[in-house]
Every structure is written in C-alpha cells, then in structure tokens.
Design a protein around this motif. Structure first.
Motif, PDB file in Angstrom:
ATOM      1  N   PRO A 168       0.801  -1.231   0.000  1.00  0.00           N
ATOM      2  CA  PRO A 168       0.000   0.000   0.000  1.00  0.00           C
ATOM      3  C   PRO A 168       0.830   1.277   0.000  1.00  0.00           C
ATOM      4  O   PRO A 168       0.469   2.254  -0.662  1.00  0.00           O
ATOM      5  CB  PRO A 168      -0.822  -0.122   1.296  1.00  0.00           C
ATOM      6  CG  PRO A 168      -0.931  -1.596   1.530  1.00  0.00           C
ATOM      7  CD  PRO A 168       0.371  -2.165   1.057  1.00  0.00           C
ATOM      8  N   ILE A 169       1.952   1.295   0.713  1.00  0.00           N
ATOM      9  CA  ILE A 169       2.794   2.496   0.748  1.00  0.00           C
ATOM     10  C   ILE A 169       3.362   2.787  -0.632  1.00  0.00           C
ATOM     11  O   ILE A 169       3.356   3.932  -1.104  1.00  0.00           O
ATOM     12  CB  ILE A 169       3.920   2.335   1.788  1.00  0.00           C
ATOM     13  CG1 ILE A 169       3.356   2.416   3.201  1.00  0.00           C
ATOM     14  CG2 ILE A 169       4.999   3.408   1.590  1.00  0.00           C
ATOM     15  CD1 ILE A 169       4.367   2.144   4.281  1.00  0.00           C
ATOM     16  N   VAL A 170       3.853   1.754  -1.301  1.00  0.00           N
ATOM     17  CA  VAL A 170       4.400   1.942  -2.643  1.00  0.00           C
ATOM     18  C   VAL A 170       3.308   2.384  -3.606  1.00  0.00           C
ATOM     19  O   VAL A 170       3.529   3.257  -4.467  1.00  0.00           O
ATOM     20  CB  VAL A 170       5.073   0.645  -3.132  1.00  0.00           C
ATOM     21  CG1 VAL A 170       5.474   0.765  -4.595  1.00  0.00           C
ATOM     22  CG2 VAL A 170       6.304   0.339  -2.280  1.00  0.00           C
ATOM     23  N   ASN A 171       2.100   1.809  -3.473  1.00  0.00           N
ATOM     24  CA  ASN A 171       0.994   2.204  -4.353  1.00  0.00           C
ATOM     25  C   ASN A 171       0.611   3.669  -4.147  1.00  0.00           C
ATOM     26  O   ASN A 171       0.331   4.395  -5.107  1.00  0.00           O
ATOM     27  CB  ASN A 171      -0.220   1.311  -4.107  1.00  0.00           C
ATOM     28  CG  ASN A 171      -0.010  -0.109  -4.604  1.00  0.00           C
ATOM     29  OD1 ASN A 171       0.803  -0.336  -5.499  1.00  0.00           O
ATOM     30  ND2 ASN A 171      -0.715  -1.061  -4.022  1.00  0.00           N
ATOM     31  N   ILE A 172       0.593   4.106  -2.894  1.00  0.00           N
ATOM     32  CA  ILE A 172       0.300   5.514  -2.606  1.00  0.00           C
ATOM     33  C   ILE A 172       1.362   6.417  -3.207  1.00  0.00           C
ATOM     34  O   ILE A 172       1.061   7.463  -3.803  1.00  0.00           O
ATOM     35  CB  ILE A 172       0.196   5.735  -1.078  1.00  0.00           C
ATOM     36  CG1 ILE A 172      -1.056   5.043  -0.528  1.00  0.00           C
ATOM     37  CG2 ILE A 172       0.167   7.230  -0.750  1.00  0.00           C
ATOM     38  CD1 ILE A 172      -1.127   5.052   0.989  1.00  0.00           C
TER      39      ILE A 172
END
Length: 299
Positions: A168-172
């Motif tokens: 999720p952090i990378v996607n954000i």
C-alpha cells in the motif's frame, strides 16, 4: 514557494516513500549487495556517472538543439537517482537485491561523484554546473538513505506489519507521483510547447535509448542485472532534476524540458520492459525477511 517547487517536493517525497516501502522487505545482504561486488559496483558507476554524461556532452557538441534542452540533458545525466528505482526494475524482471544495493551504493557515492562531474562538465561546456557536495548529500540522505534505513528497521522490528504495509505504501507513492506529474505537466504546458520540437524529442529519446543500451550491455551476462542497470541509466528522477537545475540556475526554468524528457523516457522504458518480458526475463521474487534458497545462491 511556487507551485513548481511544491510539485518537485511531492515527487521527491514520493521517491522517499517508494524506497521506504521496499526497504520494509530489504535485508542487510540486499543493501550491501553491490558494495560487496567490486566489478558490479565499478560497472554501475561507470555506466551511470561516466558514460551517460559523455552521451549528454556529445549531444551538446555535435547536435544543434535548444539551449534549455542542452542544460536539462546535462542535469538529467547528473541526476543520481532513477525515477522508479527499484519498482520498475523488479517488476520488469530485475534482481531485487541489485536494485536495492544499487540505490544504496549510489546514495553513498553521489555526494563525491556528482559534484566532481558537474564541475568537469561545466568546464568542458564553458558554463558553470557547480553542485556542492552538501546539496547532493542532503538529497541522497532524505530520499534514499533515511527512508531505506527506516524501512529496514521497521521490517526487522515488525516483519508482519511491514509485509502488510509495503505494498500500500508503494501504491500511494506511485499515485502521488502520477498526480504530481500530471499537475506539473498542466502548469508548465506553455513551457513544454515552447521547448517542444522534433529535434528535442529525438535527442531525449536517443539519450534514453542510449542509457538502456549502455546499462543492458555493461551489466554482464545476467539478464536480470541488465534490466536493473539499463533502467537506472535511462530513467532519471524528474523531480530531483528540476531541483538540481533550479539550484544551479535559479533565474532559469527547465521544468518544461525535463517534463518532455520524463514523458519520452517513460515511453522508451515501457517498450524496453515489455520487450524483456517477451524475451523471457522472469520477474525476480520479492525479497522476504527470511533468507530463501534462491537468495542464498545469489550471494
């Protein structure tokens, strides 16, 4: 702070978040992977910091294209961090450990290499390109070393949470990068139009293709390493390039030309990565907190 500076900062923060997200699954062996391999370290540094600036200088010397594009191309060649390291490299079949290790090694060496190169190139072009080691060191510390180190620490202290949060952090971060680039394109669109020409497009595309070819050829027989170095040479960070250009030439704006490069290089890199997938370069497995048989063999 104007809007372009804000968007440039967003792009830098997005890079830091991406590095932090992948740092959650990185191990000590991953971070030191390149530093422990002198040949791979030497080849990587030569490809990124010697060959690519020489390509930019050759374009300046032998081709007639707009001044803003000339300066932007040199600054891009001096920009030490690729735009999407390590996400694109890993997703395109590159070895995860090389991607992590290259980011770490480049961050450590850039404060010494980049200022020396910028001074040399400035003398050759009869134009000051002076970059202080402090400026480069701050960029590397805030965008690579600190987020990578924090991600590594969190991954060791809370491996289960790190496994859940990494994606999720990378996607954000990816979404923030996309939105910032779109807004930046809208803001500097008049500058893009003024800098846009067939020659500029061809030069930017040629520079990117040269980076892909150089990295792919110099990385060695391992095709997964070739993918990592090829993209690292060809696809430099536009936000950092804009920031470096503003630090060198505060009275001039090169955002429009850098955006042209970002668009052109992304197209070229996308074509390259699709070609590598068709040629059968299998995606590297995600690095896990515990060693696997395959990663032990890589060492």
């Amino acid at each position: 702070m104007d809007l372009i500076s804000i968007l440039s900062t967003v792009l830098k923060v997005a890079v830091a978040l991406t590095v932090f997200g992948y740092g959650l699954s990185a191990r000590t062996e991953d971070l030191l992977f390149v530093l422990r391999r002198p040949r791979l370290l030497f080849v990587s540094i030569v490809a990124m910091f010697v060959v690519m600036p020489v390509v930019a200088l050759a374009a300046h010397a032998y081709l007639d294209f707009p001044h803003a594009a000339e300066v932007a191309l040199v600054v891009i060649a001096l920009t030490p961090i690729p735009a999407l390291l390590p996400r694109t490299e890993i997703g395109s079949g590159g070895r995860a450990r090389y991607a992590f290790g290259l980011a770490f090694a480049v961050a450590l060496l850039s404060p010494v290499i980049v200022p020396a190169l910028s001074d040399l190139i400035g003398r050759l072009m009869d134009r000051p390109f002076g970059l202080s080691p402090w400026t480069v060191a701050v960029a590397m510390l805030t965008q690579i070393l600190l987020p990578l180190g924090l991600g590594w620490i969190v991954g060791r202290l809370a491996p289960r949470a790190a496994e859940r949060l990494g994606g999720p952090i990378v996607n954000i971060a990816n979404l923030a990068t996309l939105l910032a680039l779109v807004v930046l394109l809208v803001v500097v669109f008049p500058a893009v139009l003024s800098a846009l020409s067939l020659v500029t497009l061809l030069v930017m595309f040629g520079f990117t293709v040269a980076g892909l070819a150089v990295g792919h050829a110099l990385a060695g027989p391992d095709r997964t390493d070739s993918v990592v170095l090829a993209i690292a040479c060809a696809n430099r960070n536009p936000g950092l390039a804009i920031g470096l250009a503003a630090g060198i030439f505060p009275a001039e704006s090169f955002a429009g030309t850098v955006i042209i490069y970002a668009l052109v290089s992304n197209v070229a890199v996308t074509l390259y990565t699709r070609l590598q997938r068709r040629r059968g370069v299998a995606p590297a497995p995600q690095v896990s907190p515990t060693p696997t048989a395959s990663t032990q063999e890589d060492a």
